[in-house]
Design a protein around this motif. Structure first.
Motif, PDB file in Angstrom:
ATOM      1  N   TYR A 122     -19.486   1.608  -1.756  1.00 11.68           N
ATOM      2  CA  TYR A 122     -17.948   1.056  -1.580  1.00 11.68           C
ATOM      3  C   TYR A 122     -18.087  -0.200  -1.517  1.00 11.68           C
ATOM      4  CZ  TYR A 122     -16.052   5.733  -1.967  1.00 11.68           C
ATOM      5  OH  TYR A 122     -15.448   7.102  -2.444  1.00 11.68           O
TER       6      TYR A 122
ATOM      7  N   SER B 174      -7.642  -5.043  -2.662  1.00 10.55           N
ATOM      8  CA  SER B 174      -7.858  -3.697  -3.573  1.00 10.55           C
ATOM      9  C   SER B 174      -7.345  -2.171  -2.923  1.00 10.55           C
ATOM     10  CB  SER B 174      -9.287  -3.745  -3.504  1.00 10.55           C
ATOM     11  OG  SER B 174     -10.149  -3.591  -2.813  1.00 10.55           O
TER      12      SER B 174
ATOM     13  N   ASN C 210      -7.530   1.808  -3.085  1.00  8.23           N
ATOM     14  CA  ASN C 210      -7.968   2.959  -3.852  1.00  8.23           C
ATOM     15  C   ASN C 210      -7.013   4.390  -3.389  1.00  8.23           C
ATOM     16  OD1 ASN C 210      -9.329   5.290  -4.132  1.00  8.23           O
ATOM     17  ND2 ASN C 210     -10.987   4.898  -3.008  1.00  8.23           N
TER      18      ASN C 210
ATOM     19  N   LEU D 286      -9.433   9.370   1.809  1.00  6.17           N
ATOM     20  CA  LEU D 286     -10.178   7.847   1.929  1.00  6.17           C
ATOM     21  C   LEU D 286     -11.576   7.912   2.389  1.00  6.17           C
ATOM     22  CD1 LEU D 286      -7.238   6.093   3.657  1.00  6.17           C
ATOM     23  CD2 LEU D 286      -7.963   5.930   1.213  1.00  6.17           C
TER      24      LEU D 286
ATOM     25  N   THR E  67      -8.012   1.787   2.767  1.00  2.00           N
ATOM     26  CA  THR E  67      -7.332   2.002   1.528  1.00  2.00           C
ATOM     27  C   THR E  67      -7.980   1.066   0.759  1.00  2.00           C
ATOM     28  OG1 THR E  67      -5.428   0.536   2.267  1.00  2.00           O
ATOM     29  CG2 THR E  67      -5.170   3.145   2.361  1.00  2.00           C
TER      30      THR E  67
ATOM     31  N   ILE F  78     -13.111   0.682  -2.777  1.00  2.00           N
ATOM     32  CA  ILE F  78     -12.987   0.959  -3.922  1.00  2.00           C
ATOM     33  C   ILE F  78     -14.428   1.355  -4.495  1.00  2.00           C
ATOM     34  CG2 ILE F  78     -10.788   0.274  -4.759  1.00  2.00           C
ATOM     35  CD1 ILE F  78     -12.419  -1.997  -5.912  1.00  2.00           C
TER      36      ILE F  78
ATOM     37  N   ASP G 210     -16.161  -0.129  -9.768  1.00  2.00           N
ATOM     38  CA  ASP G 210     -14.687  -0.602 -10.015  1.00  2.00           C
ATOM     39  C   ASP G 210     -14.569  -2.095  -9.477  1.00  2.00           C
ATOM     40  OD1 ASP G 210     -13.792   1.721 -10.928  1.00  2.00           O
ATOM     41  OD2 ASP G 210     -12.726   2.388  -9.121  1.00  2.00           O
TER      42      ASP G 210
ATOM     43  N   ILE H  60      -7.913  -2.606 -11.573  1.00  2.00           N
ATOM     44  CA  ILE H  60      -7.645  -1.748 -10.313  1.00  2.00           C
ATOM     45  C   ILE H  60      -6.531  -2.229  -9.676  1.00  2.00           C
ATOM     46  CG2 ILE H  60     -10.287  -2.247  -9.820  1.00  2.00           C
ATOM     47  CD1 ILE H  60      -9.580  -4.173  -7.523  1.00  2.00           C
TER      48      ILE H  60
END
Length: 146
Positions: A70, A88, A90, A95, A113, A116, A120, A138
């Protein structure tokens, strides 16, 4: 195109052109950002060459955990009156259990959150280089004070 970056390792890097800039993105996405974030600016000049500037109007902050898969991005654009600072986002739940450094000098971390998948983040960073504006590939959420 010139990308000026300060890496999580404390090393400043400059890339010129798409090939070098894509390689710089790959290097950043492979670094474990355990203690410090990386920051990037794209433009036609090197930024922060002296105390007098030049300084970018926009900047991308990047934090990555390669082992977790991530990354988190923070985009600042002083020319965007509606959303000058965004993270960003997600939308997928649950999560990920990952803590990504937002600011090494304060110890602040991104909200979970903002985590990502690295793929991405790569796509967003490449789009940012191409457009020099906030990527649309995104989702983003307004920045909360840390």
């Amino acid at each position: 195109m010139i990308v000026t970056a300060l890496l999580t390792t404390g090393v400043a890097r400059v890339s010129r052109g798409l090939t070098e800039s894509h390689a710089l993105i790959e290097e950043i996405l492979c670094l474990d950002h355990a203690d410090w974030e990386s920051t990037m600016a794209v433009g036609d000049v090197e930024f922060h060459t002296s105390k007098e500037g030049p300084f970018p109007n926009s900047q991308m902050r990047v934090s990555v955990s390669p082992s977790a898969g991530y990354a988190a991005l923070n985009y600042m654009d002083h020319d965007d009156p509606d959303h000058p600072v965004v993270n960003s986002f997600n939308p997928i739940r649950p999560l990920p259990e990952v803590f990504l450094i937002f600011n090494g000098s304060t110890g602040a971390i991104f909200p979970r959150t903002a985590a990502i998948p690295i793929s991405d983040a790569r796509n967003a960073l490449i789009e940012w280089l191409d457009t020099r504006s906030r990527p649309t590939c995104i989702q983003w959420r307004p920045y909360d004070r840390y």
